[in-house]
Motif scaffolding. Structure first.
Motif, PDB file in Angstrom:
ATOM      1  N   THR A 191       4.608  47.215  -0.269  1.00  0.00           N
ATOM      2  CA  THR A 191       3.275  46.679  -0.015  1.00  0.00           C
ATOM      3  C   THR A 191       3.276  45.730   1.173  1.00  0.00           C
ATOM      4  O   THR A 191       2.219  45.357   1.653  1.00  0.00           O
ATOM      5  CB  THR A 191       2.724  45.951  -1.246  1.00  0.00           C
ATOM      6  N   LEU A 192       4.439  45.282   1.598  1.00  0.00           N
ATOM      7  CA  LEU A 192       4.481  44.484   2.823  1.00  0.00           C
ATOM      8  C   LEU A 192       5.836  44.680   3.482  1.00  0.00           C
ATOM      9  O   LEU A 192       6.808  45.089   2.853  1.00  0.00           O
ATOM     10  CB  LEU A 192       4.179  43.011   2.557  1.00  0.00           C
ATOM     11  N   PRO A 205       8.480  24.964   4.242  1.00  0.00           N
ATOM     12  CA  PRO A 205       7.798  25.220   2.958  1.00  0.00           C
ATOM     13  C   PRO A 205       6.419  25.841   3.155  1.00  0.00           C
ATOM     14  O   PRO A 205       5.944  26.579   2.291  1.00  0.00           O
ATOM     15  CB  PRO A 205       7.675  23.831   2.317  1.00  0.00           C
ATOM     16  N   ALA A 256       6.065  29.543   2.945  1.00  0.00           N
ATOM     17  CA  ALA A 256       6.149  30.102   1.587  1.00  0.00           C
ATOM     18  C   ALA A 256       6.953  31.392   1.574  1.00  0.00           C
ATOM     19  O   ALA A 256       6.531  32.400   1.020  1.00  0.00           O
ATOM     20  CB  ALA A 256       4.766  30.301   0.984  1.00  0.00           C
ATOM     21  N   ALA A 257       8.102  31.365   2.212  1.00  0.00           N
ATOM     22  CA  ALA A 257       8.968  32.536   2.223  1.00  0.00           C
ATOM     23  C   ALA A 257       9.741  32.605   0.913  1.00  0.00           C
ATOM     24  O   ALA A 257      10.204  31.585   0.413  1.00  0.00           O
ATOM     25  CB  ALA A 257       9.939  32.455   3.397  1.00  0.00           C
ATOM     26  N   VAL A 258       9.895  33.802   0.373  1.00  0.00           N
ATOM     27  CA  VAL A 258      10.641  33.931  -0.879  1.00  0.00           C
ATOM     28  C   VAL A 258      12.144  33.838  -0.640  1.00  0.00           C
ATOM     29  O   VAL A 258      12.930  33.759  -1.569  1.00  0.00           O
ATOM     30  CB  VAL A 258      10.315  35.239  -1.620  1.00  0.00           C
ATOM     31  N   ILE A 315      13.546  31.390   0.808  1.00  0.00           N
ATOM     32  CA  ILE A 315      13.878  29.979   1.028  1.00  0.00           C
ATOM     33  C   ILE A 315      15.141  29.566   0.268  1.00  0.00           C
ATOM     34  O   ILE A 315      15.960  28.803   0.770  1.00  0.00           O
ATOM     35  CB  ILE A 315      12.656  29.090   0.666  1.00  0.00           C
ATOM     36  N   ARG A 338       0.821  34.045   7.803  1.00  0.00           N
ATOM     37  CA  ARG A 338       0.141  35.257   7.341  1.00  0.00           C
ATOM     38  C   ARG A 338      -0.603  35.971   8.453  1.00  0.00           C
ATOM     39  O   ARG A 338      -1.017  37.109   8.299  1.00  0.00           O
ATOM     40  CB  ARG A 338      -0.794  34.939   6.179  1.00  0.00           C
ATOM     41  N   GLN A 374       9.899  26.719 -16.724  1.00  0.00           N
ATOM     42  CA  GLN A 374      10.494  27.396 -15.576  1.00  0.00           C
ATOM     43  C   GLN A 374      12.010  27.287 -15.579  1.00  0.00           C
ATOM     44  O   GLN A 374      12.671  27.773 -14.675  1.00  0.00           O
ATOM     45  CB  GLN A 374       9.929  26.826 -14.273  1.00  0.00           C
ATOM     46  N   GLU A 386       9.258  26.257  -6.539  1.00  0.00           N
ATOM     47  CA  GLU A 386       8.364  25.594  -5.578  1.00  0.00           C
ATOM     48  C   GLU A 386       7.640  26.617  -4.701  1.00  0.00           C
ATOM     49  O   GLU A 386       6.509  26.405  -4.275  1.00  0.00           O
ATOM     50  CB  GLU A 386       9.139  24.641  -4.651  1.00  0.00           C
ATOM     51  N   VAL A 387       8.328  27.732  -4.406  1.00  0.00           N
ATOM     52  CA  VAL A 387       7.716  28.745  -3.547  1.00  0.00           C
ATOM     53  C   VAL A 387       6.464  29.284  -4.219  1.00  0.00           C
ATOM     54  O   VAL A 387       5.405  29.428  -3.602  1.00  0.00           O
ATOM     55  CB  VAL A 387       8.703  29.904  -3.291  1.00  0.00           C
ATOM     56  N   ARG A 388       6.601  29.523  -5.530  1.00  0.00           N
ATOM     57  CA  ARG A 388       5.459  30.069  -6.259  1.00  0.00           C
ATOM     58  C   ARG A 388       4.315  29.052  -6.288  1.00  0.00           C
ATOM     59  O   ARG A 388       3.156  29.389  -6.079  1.00  0.00           O
ATOM     60  CB  ARG A 388       5.881  30.432  -7.684  1.00  0.00           C
ATOM     61  N   ALA A 391       3.788  26.773  -4.080  1.00  0.00           N
ATOM     62  CA  ALA A 391       3.204  26.687  -2.745  1.00  0.00           C
ATOM     63  C   ALA A 391       2.258  27.855  -2.495  1.00  0.00           C
ATOM     64  O   ALA A 391       1.177  27.685  -1.926  1.00  0.00           O
ATOM     65  CB  ALA A 391       4.311  26.677  -1.689  1.00  0.00           C
ATOM     66  N   LEU A 392       2.659  29.045  -2.958  1.00  0.00           N
ATOM     67  CA  LEU A 392       1.805  30.219  -2.768  1.00  0.00           C
ATOM     68  C   LEU A 392       0.509  30.085  -3.547  1.00  0.00           C
ATOM     69  O   LEU A 392      -0.570  30.397  -3.044  1.00  0.00           O
ATOM     70  CB  LEU A 392       2.556  31.479  -3.218  1.00  0.00           C
ATOM     71  N   LYS A 427      -1.616  27.788  -1.688  1.00  0.00           N
ATOM     72  CA  LYS A 427      -2.077  28.388  -0.442  1.00  0.00           C
ATOM     73  C   LYS A 427      -3.254  29.340  -0.681  1.00  0.00           C
ATOM     74  O   LYS A 427      -4.190  29.388   0.085  1.00  0.00           O
ATOM     75  CB  LYS A 427      -0.899  29.156   0.165  1.00  0.00           C
ATOM     76  N   PHE A 456      -8.361  38.379   0.861  1.00  0.00           N
ATOM     77  CA  PHE A 456      -7.026  38.561   1.418  1.00  0.00           C
ATOM     78  C   PHE A 456      -6.087  38.949   0.291  1.00  0.00           C
ATOM     79  O   PHE A 456      -5.999  38.249  -0.718  1.00  0.00           O
ATOM     80  CB  PHE A 456      -6.602  37.226   2.054  1.00  0.00           C
ATOM     81  N   VAL A 476      -0.756  40.444  -2.562  1.00  0.00           N
ATOM     82  CA  VAL A 476       0.473  41.218  -2.618  1.00  0.00           C
ATOM     83  C   VAL A 476       0.871  41.730  -1.237  1.00  0.00           C
ATOM     84  O   VAL A 476       2.016  41.616  -0.831  1.00  0.00           O
ATOM     85  CB  VAL A 476       0.306  42.384  -3.613  1.00  0.00           C
ATOM     86  N   ARG A 508      -0.541  40.733   1.649  1.00  0.00           N
ATOM     87  CA  ARG A 508      -0.864  39.730   2.674  1.00  0.00           C
ATOM     88  C   ARG A 508      -1.586  40.373   3.846  1.00  0.00           C
ATOM     89  O   ARG A 508      -1.210  40.224   5.002  1.00  0.00           O
ATOM     90  CB  ARG A 508       0.402  38.984   3.111  1.00  0.00           C
TER      91      ARG A 508
END
Lengths: 596, 319
Positions: A75-76, A161, A164-166, A168, A221, A514, B47-49, B51-52, B55, B80, B83, B85
Motif C-alpha cells: 500500500t506504500l 520524530p 513518524a518513521a516506523v 525509528i 508525507r 503497551q 511513541e511512533v504510533r 506520533a502518528l 499527526k 488522506f 495506510v 499516505r
C-alpha cells in the motif's frame, strides 16, 4: 546448554564435523535467531559461508517478465513507512540496504563493499562502533551517485520524530558519522553486541538524500518520491497503484554484473491465499506467491499439477499458548489481570506442568498446520543431539493426571478437579482463525479427559490484536486465563524477542497495556540474565545467556509453544529464487533467475 | 417541475448530512486501529504510533474529527489515507476506470440478456422457451456470484486454460493484443456478474411484459392488422419498459460501488476491493469517502429515476 558446550559445537563446525546449516538449525531450535548463530560463527573466526547456489545467467536481462502475486498488495513504497511485510517487500524491488540476511542468518553485502568484522577493522573491539565501507560506483536510478551522505541522511530522516518513521527503533540511540564519501561509522551510545540492525535487512533500506532532504519531519508525507521510488535496486520504478499493482523494468546500470535477469517485474496484489496458490501451482500464471496461509492438504494437491512447489523458510515465529500469572477475574485499581493479584490456580507449578502435557502438538501439526507448522518442543532438550525437533514435546494425559493428583487436585462431584474449593475451570481465548479454533478444540478435549473444564472464546482478529484501550478483549490486556497467538521473531536479534518476560515490560494500565510482557510472568533471575546479555559483547557468551533464559521460560511453563510458523511461499518450478526467513521475500531479488 | 427539483435537492442536503454523521459515528465507534499493526510489532516503539495518531488527529473527540472532515469535504478535500499516505481521491480515481468498465459491461450484458429473453418469454407464456428461460433465470439468481466465479475459474482457467483469472489493470501490449488482453481477462467477471443480474432482470421484464400483453390496446393493435413485430416493439415493450427503466436506474450506483465479492475473486482493482481492504486495514478516511460517495449516488439516482418515471409516463405529474 552452557557456553562451554556452545564453544564445542562451534569447534565442530570449524573442523567440519557439524555443518553450518545444522548448527544454525540447532541454535534456532533452542530459541536463538539464525543471524545470532551466524554471528557466533563469524566471531569465532569461521568465515560467513558463500550463501547462495551459483547464479547462472551470463548476461543482463533477457528473462522476460517476472510475475509476483502478493495476495495483500503493497500500500506504500517508502521503506521508512512500511508497516507490514507487504510494504517492505514492495519497497525492496527498488530500494536496497547495505547488507541483507540469507536463509542461514549470514550477512550478505548489497550496498556495502564488505561486511564489517573484527578482522577487517569494521567492528570496534569495545562494541561502541561499526564502520561500513560502501560499494563504489553505485548510482541511484536517476544517475546521482550513492554516497555516505545518503546513509547519514537516512539516519537523520528516521530519527526525526516528526517524520513518524516506523524504522525509528533501528536508528535510535546512535550517531551516524560520515568518514569519507564511501565510509560511514555508526557510533553507539553504549556497547552494542548486535550491531547489524541499522542499514541492514528489512528496516535498513536506503532512500536518496537528494530527493527526500526537503521532506524530512512533518513534510514527509508530501514527498513525491513516496509514490515513485528512486532507489539503487535491480529494477527501475514504473507504476504503482496502492493495494493493486507495482511494476518495474530492468535497471541497465545495476551495480552487479549480469544482474538482473528479468526484463520487467510485476507485483500484483489482492484476492485470497488459496487462489494465489492456484495461480502459481496450478495454472502457472504467476511465478511466485507470498505467504501461503492455505491448508497443507490443498497445497499438496495443487503441487501435483507439476508446475510449482512450496518452499518453507525457517524463521522464529511461534504459535504459543500463554498462561496468565495474574487473576483476570478480579479488578484492582481499574484493571483486571493486575500485577497485584495472583492467579488462583495457574500459578501452581503442578497445573502448569499438567497443561504442558495436555497440548497435543503432534496432532496440531499433523491435522492442522502440516508443513506450515511443525510442532515445536520445549525449546531446549538434549545438548548432545539438539537437532531433535521430533521427540522433545510430550503429550500424555495419564502423566498429566498423575501430576495433578500429586499436586492435590482431586475430582469433585461433577468430575472436575478441585483443591481447597478452587475448581480447575478456565477460559481459553484466541483470535478467530480456523486453525486456531481447531487447536482450541484439541486442547479442550485433552483437558476434559484430565478433569479440567475449558471454556473456549474466540475474538475477531481486528479486536484481539488491536491496541484499543477501551476494549477488554485485546491480547495485551489478557483478561482471560490462557490465550494463544503467534509471536513474531522477525527481528534478527533475539533481544527483542526475549524482552517479553521482563519484569519492567509487564503490560499494565499504567503503560496503556503497551508493555511486551503479556503473561505477567516475572523472575528476578531472568531479569538479571537479560541485563547481562544486553552488555555482553562475546556472541557465544551472549547466546549461552539467551539459551538459559529460554530454558527458564520453558521449565517454569511461562508459555507453552505449540507449533513454529515458518514462512511458506509457492514458486514456479522453473524459478530460482533464493529466499530467507530472516529478511524480506524480495531481499535477494537480484539473484533470481528462471530456467529457459 | 423546477420547483419539484429544487425541493428534492434541498431535502437531499439534510439526508446526506444525516448519512455522513451516521457513517462517521459508526466508523469511530467500531473497534480496531489503523495503526494496530504497529502495536504488534515489537521493533516499533509505541511513541511512533502515538506520533502518528497525533499527526492524523485521531486523538481528538469524534465531533471535532467529524467537523474537520465535513469542512474538508465541502472544499473538495476527500481526506488522506492513513495506510497508503496518499490523498483518497487519488486512490479512488485510480480504481474508478476499471470498476466502470467491468461493472458497466456486466450491466449491459445483463440488459442484453434480460430484454429479449424476458420479452420473448412473455409473448409466449408457458411455452417450452418460457419454461426453459424461467428455470435458467431461477437457477441464475439463486447461485451466488462467489460460487459461479469459482466454478468459472475451475472450468475456464484451471481445466481448459483459456482465460486468465487474475485481472491486471495494466497490460503491456499495444494495438490489438492490448484490447484482446483486456477483453480476455474481463470475460469471466463480466459473465459472472452479468448473468446473475440478467437472471433476475429477465424475470422482471417477463412479468412487466405479461402485464401489458393482455391489455385492450394490444388486442386493438393486432386487430388493426399490424405486424406482430411492430405490436411487440412499439406497443408492448415500450409501455412495459417503464418499471424496468426505473429499476435499472436505481441499480446504477452499484456500478460505481463495484462488486466486492467478484472483485475479490478475480483480483479486479476496483472500488469494491478498495473498500474491503480499507475496512480490513481500518483506513477510516478511505472507507468514509467511498461509502459517502456511494450514498450521494444512491440519492442522485433515486431522483433521476423519479424524473425518468414521469417522463416515460406522462400521467404522473410533479407538484
Amino acid at each position: 546448554m552452557n557456553e562451554r558446550e556452545l564453544r564445542g559445537l562451534i569447534e565442530d563446525v570449524r573442523i567440519g564435523k557439524l555443518s553450518r546449516r545444522a548448527f544454525v538449525r540447532g541454535m534456532v531450535a533452542v530459541g536463538l535467531t539464525a543471524p545470532l548463530a551466524a554471528q557466533m560463527l563469524s566471531h569465532s573466526g569461521i568465515a560467513m559461508a558463500a550463501p547462495f547456489p551459483e547464479y547462472k545467467p551470463t548476461q543482463r536481462g533477457g528473462g522476460g517478465p517476472l510475475r509476483l502475486l502478493w495476495w495483500q498488495g503493497p500500500t506504500l513504497l517508502n521503506p521508512h513507512f512500511a508497516v507490514g511485510t507487504k510494504d517492505q517487500d514492495g519497497s525492496r524491488l527498488f530500494y536496497e540496504p547495505l547488507a541483507a540476511w540469507d536463509a542461514d542468518g549470514n550477512l550478505v553485502p548489497i550496498l556495502a563493499a564488505e561486511i564489517p568484522s573484527l578482522e577487517n577493522g569494521g567492528l570496534a573491539e569495545d562494541g561502541m562502533s561499526v564502520t561500513w565501507k560502501l560499494k563504489q560506483g553505485v548510482t541511484w536510478h536517476d544517475g546521482e551517485p550513492f554516497t555516505a551522505d545518503d546513509c547519514v541522511f537516512n539516519w537523520e530522516y528516521a530519527t526525526d520524530p516528526d517524520t513518524a518513521a516506523v524504522t525509528i527503533g533501528s536508528y535510535q540511540g546512535m550517531n551516524v558519522v560520515k568518514v569519507d564519501d564511501h565510509t560511514v561509522r555508526v557510533e553507539f551510545e553504549e556497547p552494542t553486541p548486535f550491531w547489524a540492525d541499522p542499514f541492514v535487512g528489512t528496516r535498513g533500506m536506503l532512500i536518496p538524500k537528494h530527493l527526500f532532504q526537503d521532506f524530512k519531519g512533518a513534510a514527509s508525507r508530501d514527498a513525491p518520491a513516496n509514490l515513485a521510488p528512486v532507489g539503487t535496486g535491480p529494477y527501475l520504478f514504473e507504476q504503482f497503484n496502492p493495494g493493486d499493482l507495482v511494476t518495474g523494468k530492468l535497471n541497465p546500470n545495476y551495480h552487479e554484473e549480469n544482474r538482473p535477469y528479468f526484463d520487467s517485474i510485476e507485483m500484483k496484489g489482492g484476492g485470497d491465499a488459496v487462489s494465489a496458490a492456484r495461480a502459481v501451482l496450478q495454472t502457472g500464471e504467476y511465478d511466485l506467491a507470498w505467504n501461503m496461509q492455505v491448508e497443507d492438504e490443498l497445497l499438496k494437491r495443487l503441487e501435483e499439477a507439476g508446475k510449482g512447489h512450496i518452499e518453507i523458510m525457517d524463521g522464529g515465529d511461534i504459535e504459543h499458548i500463554q498462561i496468565n500469572n495474574t487473576d483476570p477475574w478480579t479488578e484492582v485499581d481499574g484493571e483486571r489481570s493486575s500485577l497485584k493479584t495472583k492467579h488462583p490456580f495457574l500459578t501452581d507449578p503442578a497445573v502448569r506442568k499438567a497443561l504442558n502435557l495436555l497440548v497435543d502438538r503432534g496432532s496440531v501439526e499433523q491435522h492442522i498446520y502440516g508443513r506450515g507448522g511443525p510442532a515445536t518442543a520445549n525449546f531446549l532438550n538434549n545438548p548432545e543431539q539438539f537437532r531433535s525437533t521430533k521427540t522433545s514435546y510430550e503429550f500424555d494425559v495419564e502423566k498429566a493426571v498423575a501430576i495433578l493428583e500429586e499436586g492435590g487436585w482431586t475430582p469433585g462431584a461433577d468430575g472436575i478437579r478441585e483443591k481447597d474449593g478452587v475448581k480447575l475451570k478456565f477460559v481459553y481465548q484466541t483470535s478467530i482463525n480456523a486453525p486456531r479454533q481447531k487447536t482450541q478444540a484439541i486442547v479442550k478435549q485433552a483437558c476434559q479427559k484430565a478433569g479440567i473444564e475449558v471454556e473456549l472464546k474466540s475474538i475477531t482478529a481486528s479486536v484481539f490484536f488491536s491496541s484499543d484501550e477501551a476494549n477488554p478483549d485485546t491480547y495485551t490486556k489478557f483478561y482471560c486465563d490462557i490465550q494463544m497467538y503467534t509471536t513474531t521473531q522477525t527481528q534478527p536479534d533475539p533481544g527483542v524477542f526475549m524482552n517479553q518476560f521482563l519484569s519492567w515490560e509487564v503490560a499494565t494500565k499504567a503503560n496503556k497495556w503497551q508493555g511486551r510482557n503479556i503473561t505477567r510472568w516475572t523472575n528476578p533471575e531472568y531479569d538479571k540474565l537479560y541485563r547481562e546479555a544486553e552488555a555482553e559483547l562475546d556472541p557465544v557468551k551472549r547466546a549461552a545467556l539467551f539459551i538459559r533464559m529460554n530454558e527458564m521460560v520453558i521449565e517454569e511453563v511461562a508459555v507453552i509453544p505449540v507449533v513454529s510458523r515458518p514462512r511458506v511461499a509457492a514458486l514456479s518450478n522453473k524459478l530460482h529464487a533464493p529466499l530467507s526467513g530472516w529478511d524480506n521475500y524480495t531481499a535477494h531479488l537480484k539473484d533470481w533467475y528462471r530456467d529457459a | 417541475m423546477s420547483q419539484y427539483l429544487l425541493r428534492r435537492l434541498l431535502i437531499a442536503v439534510p439526508s446526506l448530512l444525516g448519512i455522513s454523521i451516521i457513517l462517521f459515528t459508526i466508523l469511530a465507534l467500531a473497534p480496531g486501529d489503523p495503526f494496530g499493526e504497529l502495536a504488534t510489532n515489537p521493533a516499533v516503539p509505541p511513541e511512533v504510533r502515538a506520533a502518528l495518531r497525533e499527526k492524523f488527529g485521531l486523538n481528538d473527540p469524534v465531533y471535532v474529527r467529524y467537523l474537520r472532515w465535513l469542512m474538508a469535504m465541502s472544499q473538495g478535500d476527500w481526506g488522506f489515507s492513513f495506510v497508503s499516505r496518499v490523498d483518497v481521491d487519488v486512490l479512488i480515481l485510480q480504481r474508478l476506470p476499471t470498476t466502470l468498465i467491468v461493472i458497466g459491461a456486466s450491466q449491459v450484458l445483463a440488459l442484453l440478456i434480460a430484454l429479449p429473453v424476458g420479452t420473448y418469454a412473455a409473448t409466449r407464456p408457458y411455452s417450452l422457451f418460457d419454461q426453459v428461460a424461467n428455470t435458467l433465470a431461477f437457477v441464475g439468481f439463486s447461485l451466488p456470484t462467489f460460487f459461479t466465479g469459482i466454478v468459472f475459474i475451475l472450468i475456464f482457467s484451471v481445466t481448459l486454460d483459456w482465460l486468465p483469472f487474475v485481472y491486471r489493470s495494466e497490460i503491456d501490449a499495444t494495438g490489438f493484443a492490448f484490447v484482446w488482453g483486456h477483453i480476455k481477462q474481463a470475460i469471466m467477471p463480466v459473465a459472472v456478474l452479468g448473468l446473475f443480474q440478467g437472471a433476475s432482470w429477465t424475470r422482471f421484464v417477463r412479468s412487466a411484459v405479461l402485464d401489458v400483453v393482455r391489455l385492450d390496446y394490444v388486442t386493438t393493435a393486432r386487430a388493426k392488422g399490424l405486424a406482430e413485430r411492430v405490436v411487440i416493439m412499439k406497443h408492448i415493450v415500450r409501455n412495459a419498459l417503464i418499471p424496468v427503466v426505473t429499476l435499472v436506474a436505481l441499480q446504477m450506483p452499484i456500478v460505481f460501488g463495484g462488486a466486492i465479492v467478484t472483485e475479490q475473486i478475480f483480483r479486479i482493482p476496483g472500488i469494491g476491493s478498495l473498500l474491503i481492504s480499507s475496512i480490513l486495514a481500518n483506513d477510516t478516511p478511505v472507507i468514509m469517502a467511498v461509502t459517502f460517495v456511494f450514498a450521494c449516488l444512491v440519492i442522485l439516482f433515486n431522483l433521476i429515476a423519479d424524473i425518468l418515471y414521469g417522463w416515460l409516463d406522462p400521467r404522473i405529474s410533479y407538484r
